[in-house]
Design a protein around this motif. Structure first.
Motif, PDB file in Angstrom:
ATOM      1  N   UNK A 188       0.833  -1.202   0.000  1.00  0.00           N
ATOM      2  CA  UNK A 188       0.000   0.000   0.000  1.00  0.00           C
ATOM      3  C   UNK A 188       0.870   1.254   0.000  1.00  0.00           C
ATOM      4  N   UNK A 189       1.896   1.271   0.846  1.00  0.00           N
ATOM      5  CA  UNK A 189       2.792   2.429   0.877  1.00  0.00           C
ATOM      6  C   UNK A 189       3.496   2.627  -0.460  1.00  0.00           C
ATOM      7  N   UNK A 190       3.933   1.545  -1.100  1.00  0.00           N
ATOM      8  CA  UNK A 190       4.592   1.655  -2.409  1.00  0.00           C
ATOM      9  C   UNK A 190       3.626   2.198  -3.451  1.00  0.00           C
ATOM     10  N   UNK A 191       2.369   1.700  -3.456  1.00  0.00           N
ATOM     11  CA  UNK A 191       1.400   2.161  -4.442  1.00  0.00           C
ATOM     12  C   UNK A 191       1.049   3.636  -4.223  1.00  0.00           C
ATOM     13  N   UNK A 192       0.943   4.025  -2.959  1.00  0.00           N
ATOM     14  CA  UNK A 192       0.628   5.426  -2.650  1.00  0.00           C
ATOM     15  C   UNK A 192       1.708   6.361  -3.160  1.00  0.00           C
TER      16      UNK A 192
END
Length: 437
Positions: A36-40
């Protein structure tokens, strides 16, 4: 997110929550703090973990907002008088180790048997002919975790938390729904909830009609004071074919599902036993019905309410496969609930959008009237589903990150895994040293 904004004390947390909701809607193979952090677009997972674990925001208030949003939107697209059913059910998530709030070896449907995991009780709102959404969740916590002060602190259990059965958690979810002025024609649930005397009493005190599955060994009090199990009552009163009627249980994935149905009155004028029989195998299913005085009591209405229990399984399937309902990698009690709240927000947006587009996107040809009828050249389209709507949304709002961003996260993951391996090996050495000593 505008409706959820008042739930956050800081704008940073609100913006991160909006990004989190958008990320769980994305086409990710898995949804955890790293992905999720990478996609954000974050450089680390700290902000995502802070949102779930330490940030100050009103989780219960956010759940209430999502509940009212989903119910209002589904009601707006429904036909007047269509049934509303609150469905109680539970779903699990497999977990390793013993450090997660609520983790215990228990029967889990997702694992196909006994396994280590956590269990959560859900309330779904089902509007006949429109759609359904998850509108409440409470995690079940074993009594031994609550009574153990060390486990209670390390898993972040609230200080005032007391042990509650799944039936009591179901009652709490219904209280929250009633507090938000949500009215239900029926409450439905499987045998887990049908067996809870306290839950049935809670509903009857509020004149809330219910249709709860019960086991074949459930004892009924019939006219004249006789007591029979469900199986015995069927054997005694439903021998003749004319006592059964063939009724549709609604459309399945491959068309209409029909069963044989019958009902038996009990000593109470408000309680009934509804029996469903499979037309091929003869398998029986039993439902205990309560309908308060003054409300309509017809067999078609009771059948319709009973069969509206099944859409909650579709909510679980969509929530898990499309939005990562069971993919949280957090361990604290509040963090687990916050992940569910944000996933349910994403699910509610897609569910209500699909419901609004249901009639406009349903172009299916007429059903065949006889078995030899030739199919039309154009069979038309089924209504827009949640999965298709999510796919179209992601195609319209697609975005890609730079090669540098991908390389950064590749290095971040490998460094984190190397650190984890080192600590794992050190722990093994310590264990071996103790055993030798």
């Amino acid at each position: 997110m505008a409706a959820l904004a008042p739930m956050f004390t800081r704008i940073e947390s609100r913006l991160q929550a909006a990004k989190y909701i958008r990320a769980v809607m994305a086409e990710l193979p898995r949804r955890n703090g790293w992905t999720i952090a990478e996609w954000i677009g974050d450089r680390r997972s700290d902000a995502t973990q802070r949102l779930l674990n330490r940030a100050r925001w009103d989780t219960a208030g956010a759940m209430s907002t999502i509940r009212r949003f989903a119910v209002t939107r589904l009601d707006a697209t429904a036909r007047p008088g269509s049934l509303t059913v609150g469905v109680l059910d539970e779903s699990g998530q497999e977990k390793k180790g013993v450090a997660t709030a609520g983790v215990k070896r228990q029967h889990m449907g997702c694992a196909g048997g006994i396994d280590n995991g956590i269990s959560t009780v859900y309330l779904a709102y089902v509007r006949a002919g429109v759609g359904h959404a998850l509108i409440g969740a409470r995690q079940w916590i074993p009594a031994e975790q609550i009574s153990d002060p060390v486990t209670s602190i390390t898993t972040g259990l609230p200080l005032d938390l007391t042990f509650a059965t799944k039936g009591e958690l179901a009652s709490d979810l219904l209280r929250e729904a009633y507090a938000d002025d949500i009215r239900l024609d029926f409450v439905a649930g499987d045998e887990v909830y049908g067996a809870r005397t306290t839950l049935r009493a809670f509903l009857e005190e509020r004149d809330q009609a219910y249709v709860l599955r019960i086991r074949a060994t459930f004892t009924l009090t019939l006219g004249g004071g006789s007591c029979l199990t469900c199986e015995q009552a069927v054997a005694k009163y439903l021998k003749q074919k004319r006592t059964w009627t063939i009724r549709s249980a609604g459309d399945g994935s491959k068309g209409e599902r029909t069963y044989a149905w019958a009902w038996i009155a009990t000593a109470s004028p408000a309680h009934y036993l509804l029996v469903r029989k499979h037309r091929t195998t003869g398998e029986l299913a039993f439902c205990y019905r309560f309908v308060p005085y003054g409300q309509p009591v017809t067999l078609p209405r009771l059948i319709a309410a009973a069969e509206l229990r099944w859409p909650v399984e579709e909510s679980f399937e969509a929530g898990k496969s499309l939005f990562g309902l069971d993919e949280s990698q957090v361990r604290l009690y509040e963090a687990l609930l916050r992940h569910l709240v944000l996933v349910m927000a994403a699910l509610a947006v897609c569910v209500t959008s699909a419901a609004a587009a249901r009639h406009r996107t349903d172009t299916q040809a007429m059903k065949p009237s006889h078995p030899d009828q030739q199919p039309p050249e154009d069979p038309g389209l089924i209504p827009l589903t949640v999965a298709e709507l999510k796919h179209l949304f992601n195609a319209a709002a697609a975005h890609t990150w730079s090669l540098e961003h991908a390389a950064h996260w590749s290095a971040w993951r490998r460094r984190h895994q190397a650190r984890a391996r080192r600590f794992h090996h050190r722990a093994r050495l310590a264990t071996a040293y103790i055993q030798v000593s």
